[in-house]
Design a protein around this motif. Structure first.
Motif, mmCIF file in Angstrom:
data_model
loop_
_atom_site.group_PDB
_atom_site.id
_atom_site.type_symbol
_atom_site.label_atom_id
_atom_site.label_comp_id
_atom_site.label_asym_id
_atom_site.label_seq_id
_atom_site.Cartn_x
_atom_site.Cartn_y
_atom_site.Cartn_z
ATOM 1 N N MET A 1 61.414 85.664 56.335
ATOM 2 C CA MET A 1 61.575 84.426 57.108
ATOM 3 C C MET A 1 60.196 83.560 57.292
ATOM 4 S SD MET A 1 63.210 83.875 60.939
ATOM 5 C CE MET A 1 63.943 82.410 61.745
ATOM 6 N N GLY A 2 60.078 82.349 57.408
ATOM 7 C CA GLY A 2 58.846 81.416 57.358
ATOM 8 C C GLY A 2 58.429 81.304 56.083
ATOM 9 N N SER A 3 57.028 80.586 56.083
ATOM 10 C CA SER A 3 56.365 80.450 54.625
ATOM 11 C C SER A 3 54.986 80.418 55.022
ATOM 12 C CB SER A 3 56.878 79.181 54.174
ATOM 13 O OG SER A 3 56.001 78.594 53.208
ATOM 14 N N ALA A 4 54.173 81.047 53.955
ATOM 15 C CA ALA A 4 52.512 80.752 54.328
ATOM 16 C C ALA A 4 51.973 79.556 53.555
ATOM 17 C CB ALA A 4 52.053 81.963 53.451
ATOM 18 N N THR A 5 53.156 78.719 52.844
ATOM 19 C CA THR A 5 52.595 77.539 52.208
ATOM 20 C C THR A 5 53.159 76.285 52.981
ATOM 21 O OG1 THR A 5 54.219 77.789 50.617
ATOM 22 C CG2 THR A 5 51.952 78.691 50.298
ATOM 23 N N GLY A 6 53.982 76.329 53.992
ATOM 24 C CA GLY A 6 54.739 75.246 54.582
ATOM 25 C C GLY A 6 53.885 74.774 55.791
ATOM 26 N N ARG A 7 54.685 74.102 56.621
ATOM 27 C CA ARG A 7 53.863 73.383 57.786
ATOM 28 C C ARG A 7 53.560 74.513 58.550
ATOM 29 N NH1 ARG A 7 57.729 68.790 60.307
ATOM 30 N NH2 ARG A 7 58.150 70.796 61.627
ATOM 31 N N PRO A 8 52.641 74.376 59.662
ATOM 32 C CA PRO A 8 52.148 75.351 60.568
ATOM 33 C C PRO A 8 53.308 76.234 61.368
ATOM 34 C CG PRO A 8 50.760 73.394 60.523
ATOM 35 C CD PRO A 8 51.945 73.006 59.559
ATOM 36 N N ASP A 9 54.281 75.493 61.764
ATOM 37 C CA ASP A 9 55.290 76.130 62.517
ATOM 38 C C ASP A 9 56.247 77.018 61.622
ATOM 39 O OD1 ASP A 9 56.845 74.077 61.168
ATOM 40 O OD2 ASP A 9 57.843 73.662 62.748
ATOM 41 N N GLU A 10 56.183 77.045 60.375
ATOM 42 C CA GLU A 10 56.536 78.015 59.250
ATOM 43 C C GLU A 10 56.035 79.515 59.106
ATOM 44 O OE1 GLU A 10 57.918 76.174 55.721
ATOM 45 O OE2 GLU A 10 57.896 74.158 56.678
ATOM 46 N N SER A 11 54.827 79.411 59.643
ATOM 47 C CA SER A 11 53.672 80.451 59.696
ATOM 48 C C SER A 11 53.942 81.377 61.030
ATOM 49 C CB SER A 11 52.424 79.927 59.374
ATOM 50 O OG SER A 11 51.694 81.202 59.072
ATOM 51 N N PRO A 12 53.930 82.897 60.773
ATOM 52 C CA PRO A 12 53.589 83.480 59.466
ATOM 53 C C PRO A 12 55.066 83.963 58.533
ATOM 54 C CG PRO A 12 53.658 85.166 61.356
ATOM 55 C CD PRO A 12 53.726 83.689 61.980
ATOM 56 N N SER A 13 54.893 84.202 57.640
ATOM 57 C CA SER A 13 56.054 84.669 56.748
ATOM 58 C C SER A 13 56.437 86.054 57.207
ATOM 59 C CB SER A 13 55.583 84.422 55.196
ATOM 60 O OG SER A 13 56.773 85.179 54.500
ATOM 61 N N HIS A 14 57.245 86.412 57.561
ATOM 62 C CA HIS A 14 57.627 87.640 58.193
ATOM 63 C C HIS A 14 58.971 88.539 57.836
ATOM 64 C CE1 HIS A 14 59.041 84.784 61.036
ATOM 65 N NE2 HIS A 14 59.581 85.540 61.600
ATOM 66 N N PRO A 15 59.253 89.771 57.913
ATOM 67 C CA PRO A 15 60.451 90.348 57.485
ATOM 68 C C PRO A 15 61.473 90.104 58.785
ATOM 69 C CG PRO A 15 58.808 92.035 57.786
ATOM 70 C CD PRO A 15 58.203 90.773 57.737
#
Length: 218
Positions: A1-15
């Motif tokens: 879930m999330g993305s390391a390359t998207g907008r700040p509120d999508e971070s962190p990418s995490h299981p």
């Protein structure tokens, strides 16, 4: 879930692990919402009488978060089962269509013709495009879709069936918009809105909970 390359509120990418669920193949349409209005369970949304929004296969819009949640409970009482709005984690899992980290619901980019070009007066009909890997349609296009969660950062969220903060001022939403210049969004993209507001590009889809649910990791 999330993305390391998207907008700040999508971070962190995490299981994240979510239990099995069934998600509506399309956003709830005006035709599906009409019996709810006719039963007196909710008022007609804004734009209900507007010719640009009156086709039965268009997503219903202008619905508050409260009305969307009430519609899900109404389905429970009239159709049986256990219905509600999807969590952000469930929505993102479903939108990916089994493609971990995909940029769109279909892979690297939307299929040709998935999103109409040029000026629009209202949302295009639901279900007209290509399904993703889970057989779901319109994931990330047409309308923003209300989610169950309060909107907040991912920090300290539980790893199993996260449902957002315990309180807040804005409810989470996902998906694209017929009103935007770019009319689709990646599965990880997030949005939010105060729950009592009504917008012409805000709709929703529903989840049916599955008894004896197993778990899936995203």
């Amino acid at each position: 879930m999330g993305s390391a390359t998207g907008r700040p509120d999508e971070s962190p990418s995490h299981p994240v692990t979510v239990r099995t669920f069934r998600l509506g193949r399309t956003p709830v349409t005006r035709g599906q919402y009409a019996p709810f209005v006719e039963a007196g369970a909710a008022p007609e949304p804004p734009w209900w009488q507007d010719p640009a929004f009156e086709a039965p296969d268009q997503p219903v819009v202008g619905v508050t978060w409260f009305e969307a949640a009430t519609y899900a409970r109404w389905l429970t009482s009239t159709c049986g089962g256990a219905w509600r709005l999807p969590t952000e984690a469930e929505w993102e899992r479903a939108a990916g269509g089994g493609r971990a980290g995909a940029a769109t619901a279909w892979g690297r980019e939307p299929p040709q013709g998935e999103v109409p070009q040029g000026p629009l007066d209202g949302p295009w009909p639901a279900g007209r495009g290509r399904p993703n890997g889970y057989g779901l349609l319109d994931m990330g296009t047409i309308v923003h879709e209300w989610c169950l969660d309060w909107y907040g950062p991912y920090a300290d969220a539980p790893a199993v069936d996260p449902r957002g903060p315990c309180e807040g001022t804005r409810r989470a939403s996902r998906g694209g918009s017929w009103r935007h210049h770019v009319r689709w969004s990646p599965p990880s993209a997030r949005s939010s809105l105060p729950p009592a507001l009504r917008y012409a590009d805000y709709g929703f889809r529903v989840v049916e909970e599955v008894a004896s649910a197993s778990s899936r990791t995203t």
